[in-house]
Design a protein around this motif. Structure first.
Motif, PDB file in Angstrom:
ATOM      1  N   TYR A  58      26.448  40.602  63.195  1.00 12.46           N
ATOM      2  CA  TYR A  58      26.443  41.080  64.577  1.00 12.46           C
ATOM      3  C   TYR A  58      27.180  40.085  65.459  1.00 12.46           C
ATOM      4  O   TYR A  58      26.975  38.876  65.364  1.00 12.46           O
ATOM      5  CB  TYR A  58      25.016  41.243  65.099  1.00 12.46           C
ATOM      6  CG  TYR A  58      24.978  41.515  66.587  1.00 12.46           C
ATOM      7  CD1 TYR A  58      25.327  42.765  67.090  1.00 12.46           C
ATOM      8  CD2 TYR A  58      24.639  40.493  67.485  1.00 12.46           C
ATOM      9  CE1 TYR A  58      25.319  43.015  68.456  1.00 12.46           C
ATOM     10  CE2 TYR A  58      24.627  40.736  68.848  1.00 12.46           C
ATOM     11  CZ  TYR A  58      24.970  41.994  69.330  1.00 12.46           C
ATOM     12  OH  TYR A  58      24.968  42.226  70.682  1.00 12.46           O
ATOM     13  N   SER A  82      33.824  52.425  70.907  1.00 10.20           N
ATOM     14  CA  SER A  82      32.896  51.909  69.894  1.00 10.20           C
ATOM     15  C   SER A  82      33.464  52.198  68.515  1.00 10.20           C
ATOM     16  O   SER A  82      34.063  53.260  68.288  1.00 10.20           O
ATOM     17  CB  SER A  82      31.522  52.569  70.028  1.00 10.20           C
ATOM     18  OG  SER A  82      30.696  52.257  68.914  1.00 10.20           O
ATOM     19  N   ASN A  83      33.263  51.268  67.577  1.00  9.63           N
ATOM     20  CA  ASN A  83      33.718  51.490  66.197  1.00  9.63           C
ATOM     21  C   ASN A  83      32.772  52.377  65.410  1.00  9.63           C
ATOM     22  O   ASN A  83      33.119  52.833  64.317  1.00  9.63           O
ATOM     23  CB  ASN A  83      33.864  50.152  65.464  1.00  9.63           C
ATOM     24  CG  ASN A  83      34.992  49.300  66.017  1.00  9.63           C
ATOM     25  OD1 ASN A  83      35.793  49.747  66.826  1.00  9.63           O
ATOM     26  ND2 ASN A  83      35.059  48.053  65.574  1.00  9.63           N
ATOM     27  N   GLU A  84      31.598  52.624  65.946  1.00  9.88           N
ATOM     28  CA  GLU A  84      30.586  53.373  65.200  1.00  9.88           C
ATOM     29  C   GLU A  84      31.077  54.773  64.872  1.00  9.88           C
ATOM     30  O   GLU A  84      31.557  55.509  65.733  1.00  9.88           O
ATOM     31  CB  GLU A  84      29.277  53.458  65.997  1.00  9.88           C
ATOM     32  CG  GLU A  84      28.157  54.116  65.231  1.00  9.88           C
ATOM     33  CD  GLU A  84      26.831  53.381  65.378  1.00  9.88           C
ATOM     34  OE1 GLU A  84      25.875  53.777  64.701  1.00  9.88           O
ATOM     35  OE2 GLU A  84      26.758  52.423  66.149  1.00  9.88           O
ATOM     36  N   GLY A 126      35.781  43.119  64.397  1.00  4.28           N
ATOM     37  CA  GLY A 126      34.977  44.156  63.779  1.00  4.28           C
ATOM     38  C   GLY A 126      35.140  44.066  62.272  1.00  4.28           C
ATOM     39  O   GLY A 126      35.796  43.155  61.749  1.00  4.28           O
ATOM     40  N   ALA A 179      34.770  52.116  59.374  1.00  4.57           N
ATOM     41  CA  ALA A 179      34.261  50.988  60.153  1.00  4.57           C
ATOM     42  C   ALA A 179      32.834  50.638  59.755  1.00  4.57           C
ATOM     43  O   ALA A 179      32.004  51.516  59.507  1.00  4.57           O
ATOM     44  CB  ALA A 179      34.321  51.314  61.639  1.00  4.57           C
ATOM     45  N   THR A 181      29.630  48.699  61.310  1.00  2.00           N
ATOM     46  CA  THR A 181      29.072  48.163  62.546  1.00  2.00           C
ATOM     47  C   THR A 181      27.723  47.524  62.263  1.00  2.00           C
ATOM     48  O   THR A 181      26.966  47.996  61.412  1.00  2.00           O
ATOM     49  CB  THR A 181      28.914  49.256  63.612  1.00  2.00           C
ATOM     50  OG1 THR A 181      28.187  50.364  63.056  1.00  2.00           O
ATOM     51  CG2 THR A 181      30.276  49.745  64.078  1.00  2.00           C
ATOM     52  N   ARG A 183      24.258  45.949  64.205  1.00  2.00           N
ATOM     53  CA  ARG A 183      23.504  45.876  65.458  1.00  2.00           C
ATOM     54  C   ARG A 183      22.811  44.518  65.591  1.00  2.00           C
ATOM     55  O   ARG A 183      22.760  43.737  64.642  1.00  2.00           O
ATOM     56  CB  ARG A 183      22.494  47.016  65.529  1.00  2.00           C
ATOM     57  CG  ARG A 183      23.176  48.386  65.523  1.00  2.00           C
ATOM     58  CD  ARG A 183      22.195  49.526  65.574  1.00  2.00           C
ATOM     59  NE  ARG A 183      22.878  50.814  65.458  1.00  2.00           N
ATOM     60  CZ  ARG A 183      22.254  51.973  65.291  1.00  2.00           C
ATOM     61  NH1 ARG A 183      20.923  52.003  65.202  1.00  2.00           N
ATOM     62  NH2 ARG A 183      22.952  53.095  65.206  1.00  2.00           N
ATOM     63  N   ALA A 258      24.756  53.283  70.031  1.00  2.17           N
ATOM     64  CA  ALA A 258      25.974  53.410  70.825  1.00  2.17           C
ATOM     65  C   ALA A 258      26.058  54.748  71.550  1.00  2.17           C
ATOM     66  O   ALA A 258      27.047  55.028  72.215  1.00  2.17           O
ATOM     67  CB  ALA A 258      27.202  53.236  69.924  1.00  2.17           C
TER      68      ALA A 258
END
Length: 297
Positions: A58, A82-84, A126, A179, A181, A183, A258
């Motif tokens: 993170y 956002s990459n999510e 990222g 991607a 991600t 948290r 996100a």
């Protein structure tokens, strides 16, 4: 891979250094900041077999390297919010000795022997899992640079990452970029799906049962074509799919940290082979950005 501005472009030097360029940029190098004019692989026989993947952690959002929109060589690019949920297929290239030791777009130092990458729109820094679609090999890279700005290429990998994927001698490869991600609580997601490094996203906990569900729960195999923050583009993609596919198609709304995302999915499938066949059929019909995953019914 820093963007190489002309020395005469005084007014845009600061912006250009932040944006970055790539090894697949136009051949003319107007800057004297690099010691060699053309990119190349390192001398000798570099062994990448023992290199470990990048370790996703993170990191709080940063401004460095994330200006949006930004312009390189007269073309404008957007950095996604956002990459999510991000997943795409396209062409990967690589960059090496020419850029080794120079700054990336977010101020880190490029090392061609590390597992890193440049991307035009993912937020940086990222992480992403990159899969060579021709041989099935995958690596996890840290995305810390902007590019490639040549043709329709999707991503530039460090020389080491390209060698682990087995395409360093050819220069390019057809890849899938998903991607990763992380948290603040340490939970990790691959293309919006819960993920643990080293585990397959299509078989995260157990083998696929004949019913198409994961043993012991209600998770099944799907081919996901997109994940959108608003419903309208998801419905448009759903309508396109319904016109060319006989398989069941759905839009599934998922609430994440996100925000809400709308996943466009084909399935469920009884096994991975049938899902892969549909994925290949979709690609042949122009739907090139897809990923195989498990999701709830």
């Amino acid at each position: 891979m820093n963007f190489n501005p002309s020395l005469s472009w005084i007014l845009v030097v600061t912006t250009a250094l932040v944006l970055g360029g790539c090894a697949s940029s136009p051949e003319t190098d107007h800057s004297s900041r690099y010691t060699i004019s053309q990119d190349r692989a390192p001398a000798g026989q570099f062994d990448a077999s023992g290199l470990s993947d990048a370790k996703p952690i993170y990191e709080a959002p940063r401004r460095a390297g994330n200006k949006s929109p930004y312009t390189v060589w007269g073309k404008q690019y957007q950095v996604i919010p956002s990459n999510e949920g991000y997943v795409a297929r396209g062409t990967a290239s690589w960059y090496g000795e020419k850029f080794h030791g120079h700054k990336t777009s977010n101020g880190e130092t490029f090392n061609m022997y590390e597992m890193s990458a440049a991307h035009k729109s993912l937020r940086i820094p990222g992480y992403a899992r990159v899969t060579n679609l021709d041989n099935g090999r995958s690596v996890v890279v840290r995305v810390n640079d902007r590019g490639p700005f040549h043709g329709d290429r999707l991503i530039d990998l460090s020389y080491a990452a390209a060698k682990k994927l087995g395409y360093q001698s050819r220069g390019t490869a057809r890849v899938e970029v998903a991607a990763i991600t992380v948290r603040a609580d340490g939970s990790m997601f691959l293309a919006g799906q819960p993920f643990a490094p080293g585990a397959s996203v299509s078989r995260p906990e157990s083998s696929v049962a004949a019913t198409g569900q994961m043993a012991g729960d209600n998770r099944a195999l799907y081919v996901q074509l997109g994940s959108f923050s608003s419903r309208d583009p998801a419905d448009k993609l759903l309508n396109r799919l319904s016109a060319v596919m006989e398989n069941p198609v759905r839009v599934r709304a998922i609430d994440t940290a996100a925000g809400r995302f709308h996943r466009v999915q084909v399935g469920p499938f009884v096994n991975e082979d049938s899902a892969r066949r549909t994925q290949n059929l979709l690609e042949a019909r122009g739907f090139s950005q897809s990923i195989l995953l498990t999701d709830s019914n």
